[in-house]
Design an enzyme around this catalytic site. Structure first.
Site, PDB file in Angstrom:
ATOM      1  N   CYS A  75     -25.657  60.566   2.193  1.00 19.93           N
ATOM      2  CA  CYS A  75     -27.012  60.474   1.647  1.00 19.93           C
ATOM      3  C   CYS A  75     -28.032  60.121   2.737  1.00 19.93           C
ATOM      4  CB  CYS A  75     -27.034  59.477   0.489  1.00 19.93           C
ATOM      5  SG  CYS A  75     -28.471  59.662  -0.593  1.00 19.93           S
ATOM      6  N   HIS A 159     -22.642  61.224  -3.204  1.00 15.35           N
ATOM      7  CA  HIS A 159     -21.884  59.976  -3.048  1.00 15.35           C
ATOM      8  C   HIS A 159     -20.421  60.175  -3.465  1.00 15.35           C
ATOM      9  CE1 HIS A 159     -25.267  57.238  -2.184  1.00 15.35           C
ATOM     10  NE2 HIS A 159     -25.962  58.106  -2.888  1.00 15.35           N
ATOM     11  N   GLU A 161     -18.088  58.126  -3.061  1.00 12.72           N
ATOM     12  CA  GLU A 161     -17.486  56.826  -3.366  1.00 12.72           C
ATOM     13  C   GLU A 161     -17.568  56.437  -4.837  1.00 12.72           C
ATOM     14  OE1 GLU A 161     -21.716  55.819  -1.886  1.00 12.72           O
ATOM     15  OE2 GLU A 161     -20.215  57.390  -1.660  1.00 12.72           O
ATOM     16  N   SER A 213     -15.177  29.293 -15.435  1.00 11.84           N
ATOM     17  CA  SER A 213     -15.619  29.805 -16.734  1.00 11.84           C
ATOM     18  C   SER A 213     -14.438  30.242 -17.588  1.00 11.84           C
ATOM     19  CB  SER A 213     -16.560  30.994 -16.535  1.00 11.84           C
ATOM     20  OG  SER A 213     -15.840  32.110 -16.030  1.00 11.84           O
ATOM     21  N   GLY A 214     -13.281  30.451 -16.946  1.00  4.57           N
ATOM     22  CA  GLY A 214     -12.124  30.970 -17.666  1.00  4.57           C
ATOM     23  C   GLY A 214     -12.025  32.477 -17.588  1.00  4.57           C
ATOM     24  N   VAL A 216     -12.048  36.195 -15.332  1.00  3.47           N
ATOM     25  CA  VAL A 216     -11.191  36.626 -14.235  1.00  3.47           C
ATOM     26  C   VAL A 216     -11.732  36.184 -12.881  1.00  3.47           C
ATOM     27  CG1 VAL A 216     -12.283  38.919 -14.187  1.00  3.47           C
ATOM     28  CG2 VAL A 216     -10.031  38.610 -13.182  1.00  3.47           C
ATOM     29  N   SER A 218     -13.798  33.573 -11.832  1.00  7.36           N
ATOM     30  CA  SER A 218     -13.658  32.159 -11.486  1.00  7.36           C
ATOM     31  C   SER A 218     -12.193  31.732 -11.486  1.00  7.36           C
ATOM     32  CB  SER A 218     -14.468  31.281 -12.447  1.00  7.36           C
ATOM     33  OG  SER A 218     -13.990  31.368 -13.767  1.00  7.36           O
ATOM     34  N   SER A 219     -11.367  32.362 -12.329  1.00  8.97           N
ATOM     35  CA  SER A 219      -9.945  32.017 -12.360  1.00  8.97           C
ATOM     36  C   SER A 219      -9.249  32.422 -11.066  1.00  8.97           C
ATOM     37  CB  SER A 219      -9.262  32.687 -13.556  1.00  8.97           C
ATOM     38  OG  SER A 219      -9.820  32.238 -14.766  1.00  8.97           O
TER      39      SER A 219
END
EC number: 6.3.5.2
Length: 501
Positions: A75, A159, A161, A213-214, A216, A218-219
Site C-alpha cells: 500500500c 493488504h 495480511e 479481569s478473568g 483471556v 489478563s489471565s
C-alpha cells in the site's frame, strides 16, 4: 529476521503475526529507528494513512540505502518505493474494501488462482512504474494492484495480511520461502520464554500488581508474570460495577481452582458509578474509568509495597488508541492505553502489548490455562459502560446485564457461542413504542452484536441462524423489564468498530 517498517498502518503488527505463523521471526520498527542490518533477511514496508506527496510524509529509513535484500512493499510502502525510484503516484478515485484483481504468473502468486478478491484501502494510485518494473496484478478498475522488478522488489497495493484478502497468507508465505528462501526456525514457545526472561529482567525482585479481569488477556498476562516472579505478583480484581451478570463470583471461583496466586478483590462499585454520573461522551467515560482504575491500583499497591503495574493490553488496543506510532490515525482510546492518566505512580508492564488476540490464546494454551478462560469472548476494560450508550445508571446496567446474559445463554444452548468470535448486547439511548398485553408500551431498545474475526483488527458480522436470534429476542422482550424492541447489528469492521463506543 524479517523487519516490518511501520508507516502507521492499522495492520502493521498483523504483518508480523502472519510472518510468525510461518515460524519465521519478525519485528516491527519505525522509519527513524536504528537497525542492525546484519540480522535482517528481508524487509516489509507497511501501509499508512498518509500520501507520499505530503510535505511531511514519512520517508524511507536512512539505513534502506545500505540494505540490499528482498523487499515487500504494501500500500503506502508500494507508493513510496515507486516515487523514490522514479515512478509516478497521483490521487485517484480510491479503492476501499473487497476488490477483484487479476494476477499474472509470479513466484509470489504461486498456487493462487488468476482472479482473487483482495482488501484495498487507498486513495492514491500508481500511474507509472519505475524503470525495470512491470505489473503483475491489475484491479477490476484498471489500477496497478501489484508490480515487481523480478529481482528484489515486490509491490502490493492491497493488504495480503488481512483475512479478507483471499490467499493473502499464501502470498506472504510465498514471499518468505519462494522469494527470500527463508527457513522455519521460530516457535510460540520461543516467544513465551523470551517474554518470561524480559519480565524477570524488568521487575527483578520487586513486587508487581496485576489488573485481573478473568478474561483471556489478563489471565495470560497473570500466568506469564507469575512464571517470572512467583509470589511477588499480586492479582487484583476490581469490581467497578460495570461487570456482566455473575462475573465477579465466576472469576473468584475459577482463579481459586486453577491458580496459586495472591488474589485480592476490591469492591469499587460506588466510586466508579459516582464518577460516571451525568457523563454521556464515550471518550470521557473511557478516560474516567481508566483514571479511576489506576487510582484503585495505586491505593492497593501501597498496601503491598508494589512498584510495577501489569496490564493485559494487547496490540489491537494499542493500534486503535494510536499509540503504536506517530503516523497512526487514532480511532478510540482504550482504558489500558490512552485512558491511562499521564502521571502514574507505578511503572507499567504490558507483556502482551505486541500480540493479537489469537496469539494471546496460543500463548495461553502453551501455558496450560483452561479452555473455558482461553475461549472466553473479549470484554472491554471499561466493561458495560461502553455498552450502555449515553449516561450510565444502575437501572440501565441491570437491564443490559439481563439482556446480555440471555443472549449468551441462548448461544451456548445451541452450541453457537464458540462459533462466533465475540457476542454481546448493547443498550441504546432511545425508546420505541410497542404493545404489551393490550396496552401501549414505550421501552428501551437493545441491539445484539456478534462478529467473526481472528485478531480483532477486521471483523465480519456473524450470520447467526434466525431461529436462535428469534429465541433470544423473544426472551429478552419477555423477561427483561424495560426492553420493548431488539435489533441485530449487521455492520462489519471496518467501517464500524466492534464495540459501539
Amino acid at each position: 529476521m524479517v523487519l516490518v517498517v511501520d508507516y502507521g498502518s492499522q495492520y502493521s503488527r498483523l504483518i508480523t503475526r502472519r510472518i510468525r505463523e510461518n515460524e519465521v521471526y519478525s519485528e516491527v520498527v519505525f522509519p527513524d529507528d536504528k537497525v542492525d542490518l546484519s540480522k535482517v533477511d528481508a524487509v516489509i514496508l507497511s501501509g499508512g494513512p498518509r500520501s507520499v506527496y505530503e510535505e511531511d510524509a514519512p520517508k524511507l529509513p536512512e539505513w534502506f540505502q545500505e540494505y540490499k535484500g528482498p523487499v515487500l512493499a504494501i500500500c503506502y510502502g508500494m507508493q513510496l518505493i515507486v516515487k523514490e525510484l522514479g515512478g509516478e503516484v497521483r490521487r485517484g478515485r480510491g479503492e476501499y474494501g473487497r476488490t477483484l484483481v487479476e494476477l499474472s504468473r509470479d513466484p509470489i502468486f504461486e498456487g493462487i488462482p488468476e482472479k482473487v478478491h483482495v482488501w484495498m484501502s487507498h486513495g492514491d494510485e500508481v500511474v507509472r512504474l519505475p524503470e525495470g518494473f512491470h505489473p503483475i496484478a491489475v484491479s477490476e478498475t484498471g489500477v496497478i494492484a501489484a508490480a515487481t522488478d523480478g529481482k528484489r522488489f515486490w509491490l502490493l497495493q492491497f493488504h495480503p495480511e488481512v483475512h479478507h484478502t483471499e490467499y493473502g497468507d499464501r502470498m506472504i508465505s510465498n514471499f518468505l520461502f519462494n522469494v527470500c528462501k527463508l527457513e522455519k526456525n521460530w516457535k510460540i514457545g520461543d516467544l513465551v520464554e523470551e517474554k518470561i526472561r524480559h519480565i524477570k529482567e524488568t521487575i527483578g525482585n520487586k513486587k508487581a500488581i496485576l489488573a485481573l479481569s478473568g478474561g483471556v488477556d489478563s489471565s495470560v498476562a497473570a500466568v506469564l508474570v507469575h512464571r517470572a516472579i512467583g509470589k511477588n505478583l499480586v492479582c487484583v480484581f476490581v469490581d467497578h460495577g460495570l461487570l456482566r451478570k455473575n462475573e465477579r463470583e465466576e472469576v473468584e471461583r475459577v482463579f481459586k481452582e486453577h491458580f496459586d496466586m495472591n488474589l485480592v478483590v476490591v469492591d469499587a462499585r460506588k466510586r466508579f458509578l459516582e464518577k460516571l454520573r451525568g457523563v454521556t461522551d464515550p471518550e470521557k467515560k473511557r478516560k474516567i474509568i481508566g483514571e479511576e482504575f489506576i487510582r484503585v491500583f495505586e491505593e492497593e499497591a501501597k498496601k503491598h509495597d508494589v512498584e510495577f503495574l501489569v496490564q493485559g493490553t494487547i496490540y489491537s488496543d494499542v493500534i486503535e488508541s494510536a499509540a503504536s506510532g506517530k503516523t497512526t490515525a487514532k480511532i478510540k482510546s482504550h482504558h489500558n492505553v490512552g485512558g491511562l492518566p499521564e502521571k502514574m505512580n507505578l511503572k507499567l508492564v504490558e507483556p502482551l502489548r505486541d500480540l493479537f488476540k489469537d496469539e494471546v490464546r496460543k500463548v495461553g494454551k502453551y501455558l496450560g490455562i483452561p479452555d473455558r478462560i482461553i475461549n472466553r469472548h473479549p470484554f472491554p476494560g471499561p466493561g458495560l459502560a461502553v455498552r450502555v450508550l449515553g449516561e450510565v445508571t444502575e437501572e440501565k446496567l441491570e437491564i443490559l446485564r439481563e439482556a446480555d446474559y440471555i443472549f449468551i445463554e441462548t448461544l451456548r444452548k445451541h452450541d453457537y457461542y464458540d462459533k462466533v468470535w465475540q457476542a454481546f448486547a448493547v443498550l441504546l439511548p432511545i425508546k420505541s413504542v410497542g404493545v404489551k398485553g393490550d396496552a401501549r408500551a414505550y421501552e428501551y431498545v437493545v441491539a445484539l452484536r456478534a462478529v467473526n474475526s481472528v485478531e480483532g483488527m477486521t471483523a465480519d458480522w456473524s450470520r447467526i441462524p434466525h431461529d436462535i436470534l428469534d429465541e433470544a429476542a423473544r426472551r429478552i422482550t419477555r423477561e427483561v423489564k424495560g426492553v420493548g424492541r431488539v435489533v441485530y447489528d449487521i455492520t462489519s469492521k471496518p467501517p464500524a468498530t466492534i464495540e459501539w463506543e
